[in-house]
Design an enzyme around this catalytic site. Structure first.
Site, short mmCIF file in Angstrom:
data_model
loop_
_atom_site.label_atom_id
_atom_site.label_comp_id
_atom_site.label_asym_id
_atom_site.label_seq_id
_atom_site.Cartn_x
_atom_site.Cartn_y
_atom_site.Cartn_z
N ARG A 1 62.44 138.64 36.01
CA ARG A 1 60.91 138.26 36.75
C ARG A 1 59.79 139.08 35.97
O ARG A 1 59.99 139.92 35.32
CB ARG A 1 61.00 138.96 38.00
CG ARG A 1 59.80 138.61 38.90
CD ARG A 1 59.72 139.35 40.08
NE ARG A 1 60.96 139.85 40.68
CZ ARG A 1 61.07 141.00 41.39
NH1 ARG A 1 59.82 141.64 41.44
NH2 ARG A 1 62.35 141.47 41.79
N SER B 1 59.69 134.12 43.94
CA SER B 1 60.24 134.96 45.23
C SER B 1 58.86 134.98 46.11
O SER B 1 57.91 134.00 46.24
CB SER B 1 60.88 135.94 45.00
OG SER B 1 61.37 136.40 46.30
N HIS B 2 58.52 136.43 46.44
CA HIS B 2 57.39 136.72 47.46
C HIS B 2 56.53 137.19 46.55
O HIS B 2 55.21 137.70 47.04
CB HIS B 2 57.98 137.67 48.44
CG HIS B 2 58.38 138.91 47.82
ND1 HIS B 2 59.87 138.75 47.41
CD2 HIS B 2 57.78 140.17 47.66
CE1 HIS B 2 60.00 139.95 46.89
NE2 HIS B 2 58.92 140.66 46.98
N LYS C 1 66.54 133.39 39.43
CA LYS C 1 67.83 134.19 40.14
C LYS C 1 68.94 133.35 39.57
O LYS C 1 69.10 132.20 39.55
CB LYS C 1 67.56 133.91 41.37
CG LYS C 1 66.42 134.82 42.03
CD LYS C 1 66.27 134.97 43.55
CE LYS C 1 64.99 135.44 43.96
NZ LYS C 1 64.87 135.53 45.70
N ASP D 1 59.58 133.65 53.20
CA ASP D 1 58.97 133.97 51.88
C ASP D 1 58.86 132.85 51.06
O ASP D 1 59.14 131.73 51.06
CB ASP D 1 59.67 135.21 51.44
CG ASP D 1 61.04 135.13 50.77
OD1 ASP D 1 61.73 133.78 51.08
OD2 ASP D 1 61.22 135.75 49.81
N ASP E 1 60.52 131.78 48.58
CA ASP E 1 61.58 131.14 48.16
C ASP E 1 62.51 130.67 49.17
O ASP E 1 63.60 130.18 48.87
CB ASP E 1 62.21 131.65 46.69
CG ASP E 1 62.83 132.72 46.91
OD1 ASP E 1 62.59 133.54 47.64
OD2 ASP E 1 63.99 133.04 46.29
N ASP F 1 64.62 132.80 51.13
CA ASP F 1 65.61 133.58 51.36
C ASP F 1 65.40 134.63 52.31
O ASP F 1 66.35 135.35 52.48
CB ASP F 1 66.39 133.62 49.92
CG ASP F 1 65.51 134.75 49.09
OD1 ASP F 1 64.51 135.14 49.50
OD2 ASP F 1 65.98 134.91 47.95
N ARG F 2 64.29 135.03 52.70
CA ARG F 2 63.83 136.00 53.57
C ARG F 2 62.96 135.46 54.60
O ARG F 2 62.24 134.65 54.71
CB ARG F 2 62.92 137.26 52.77
CG ARG F 2 63.81 137.74 51.66
CD ARG F 2 63.16 138.96 51.30
NE ARG F 2 61.78 138.82 50.84
CZ ARG F 2 60.74 139.52 51.22
NH1 ARG F 2 60.68 140.46 51.68
NH2 ARG F 2 59.66 139.17 50.60
N HIS G 1 66.19 139.63 54.40
CA HIS G 1 67.33 138.87 53.72
C HIS G 1 68.49 139.00 55.05
O HIS G 1 68.95 140.09 55.01
CB HIS G 1 67.88 139.68 52.50
CG HIS G 1 67.29 139.52 51.34
ND1 HIS G 1 67.18 138.19 50.49
CD2 HIS G 1 66.19 140.12 50.62
CE1 HIS G 1 66.30 138.35 49.59
NE2 HIS G 1 65.85 139.52 49.53
#
Length: 466
Positions: A18, A106-107, A116, A241, A243, A245-246, A328
């Site tokens: 990242r 992501s966030h 990922k 979030d 992407d 996943d949260r 998560h």
């Protein structure tokens, strides 16, 4: 032509690759990730991998270079297109592939992006990522003439999400906020098929995130959702979030349910069916959660923070559910063991549809505690772990009650305090929890005293949280 590539050392993280696009992360890096990861797949005999990407403005270019790198390792690449990270995980399993890479920031802010990865059905993290960087630097990568094609899995993913959702029970009034992130289209499709009333916010995927930042662990990012829940007189609100996943959740009174409170609610249904099950939560979670799991007949397991670490521990222990304070949530019960915020949302709605109680009622039944928010303060990469070890040694010499699973979590009559080194940033992370304001003050003082002995100060924002 011989290939070799050196990454900016800051981008090879514990759980992903990242960086900031145009500064520490480039299209050349994306191609190198493809070559390095593709080589790891090929070394295990793999032949076919998935590639997906989020809605960030840089994702189309990065994903194109990634796919080229994978194909140049001789792999067949299945491009599943724009969607949430859990859809990429699902594609690998549903299509029987040998791995997958998700291009996502992501966030993080809009100018960030990253990758990922999963090798087979397992996370690709830690030493795997460092080995990828080394292989690229040394030019020790697979070579071949692969190919790429497009396969949409959105319909299959949405159908699988909805497959086990109960059609009886009370109809719920829910507000949803995708934050203009990658879950937007899937969220809209799922909600169109759900019973009840559903209000959608920011469902259009837009990598500029024009309304608010897509990180549901930050209260200011939930203000729009909380206001909409009040305006619609909704039972609850759900946020994702960047992407997907949260998860973030607010009850009908506009109060945020943090990750540990959400796991407590979700665990109640599982432990009623599967008594004695192990339920995992990270070291930042409230003691209330671990006590609740035990009270409901489960085996609480406190483990290290980090979605890849938690997934690995779930597979090892056979736990049906795990969760982190970061939002998560992982289900191996009825799902695949990976973190999918939409699936977690549907499991929560299924519980609420079957009980006369509201989410606010369930939240109010949890014992009340007072705690600080997660306190994060700068500490260099080299110093952060040294500080934790210094504190651990002093506490051991003093005979303190310390859980060393991830940093130091110090237990005492007032409650507990935690100090750990972040796996992803040059920061130390701290948290304190007590049943009284006075107790919280004593815990913060104990933490502050230890930090001072190591030449650091407690952050100014160590105020009471949930």
């Amino acid at each position: 032509m011989a290939f070799s590539h050196r990454f900016d050392p800051t981008v090879l993280r514990e759980y992903d690759v990242r960086g900031i696009v145009g500064k520490t992360l480039s299209a050349a890096d994306a191609y190198a990730v493809g070559r390095g990861f593709g080589s790891a797949v090929a070394a295990k005999g793999g032949k076919k991998v998935a590639a997906g990407w989020d809605g960030r403005l840089s994702s189309p270019e990065l994903s194109a270079k990634l796919v080229q790198g994978l194909a140049d390792c001789g792999l067949e690449v299945v491009k599943v297109g724009v969607g949430p990270t859990p859809m990429l995980y699902f594609a690998v399993r549903d299509l029987g592939l040998d791995g997958g890479v998700m291009v996502t920031g992501s966030h993080n802010p809009p100018d960030y992006n990253g990758f990922k990865m999963m090798l087979g059905k397992a996370s690709f993290w830690g030493g795997d990522i460092q080995a990828l960087g080394k292989a690229c630097a040394e030019g020790k990568v697979a070579q071949g003439a692969g190919r790429a094609g497009e396969t949409s899995v959105m319909d299959a993913y949405v159908a699988r999400l909805l497959r086990d959702y109960p059609r009886d029970g009370k109809k719920l009034n829910v507000v949803w906020d995708a934050g203009n992130g990658a879950m937007g289209e899937a969220m809209a499709r799922v909600c169109a098929k759900l019973p009840g009333t559903h209000t959608l916010l920011n469902e259009t995927i837009d990598g500029r995130f024009p309304v608010h930042h897509p990180d549901p662990t930050v209260p200011k990012n939930l203000v729009q959702l909380i206001d909409a829940v009040a305006a619609k007189k909704a039972d609850l609100g759900i946020a994702f979030d960047g992407d997907g996943d949260r998860i973030g959740v607010v009850d009908g009174k506009g109060r945020i349910l943090w990750g540990d409170q959400l796991v407590a609610v979700l665990a109640s249904e599982i432990l009623a069916r599967l008594p004695g099950s192990t339920i995992i939560a990270d070291v930042k979670a409230s003691q209330v959660l671990f006590d609740e799991i035990a009270r409901m007949g489960g085996k609480p397991l406190m483990w290290k923070t980090g979605h890849s670490i938690i997934k690995t521990k779930m597979a090892e222990t056979g736990a049906p559910l795990a969760g982190e304070m970061s939002g998560h949530i992982f289900f191996a019960d009825g799902w695949y063991g990976f973190d999918d915020a939409m699936y977690a949302a549907l499991r929560l709605l299924a519980i609420l549809a079957k009980t006369p109680d509201s989410l606010a009622d369930l939240r109010d039944r949890l014992p009340a505690v007072i705690n600080t928010p997660e306190l994060r303060f700068p500490c260099s990469e080299t110093r952060k772990r040294e500080v934790v070890e210094e504190v651990r040694a002093r506490l051991a010499a003093a005979g303190a009650n310390v859980d060393p699973v991830d940093g130091v979590r110090v237990n005492g009559p007032d409650g507990w305090w935690l100090l750990r080194a972040s796996n992803t940033q040059d920061v130390l992370v701290a948290r304190c929890e007590s049943t009284t304001e006075a107790g919280l003050g004593r815990l913060k003082a104990a933490l502050e005293a230890q930090l001072k002995l190591s030449g650091l100060a407690l952050p100014d924002d160590a105020s009471a949280g949930h």
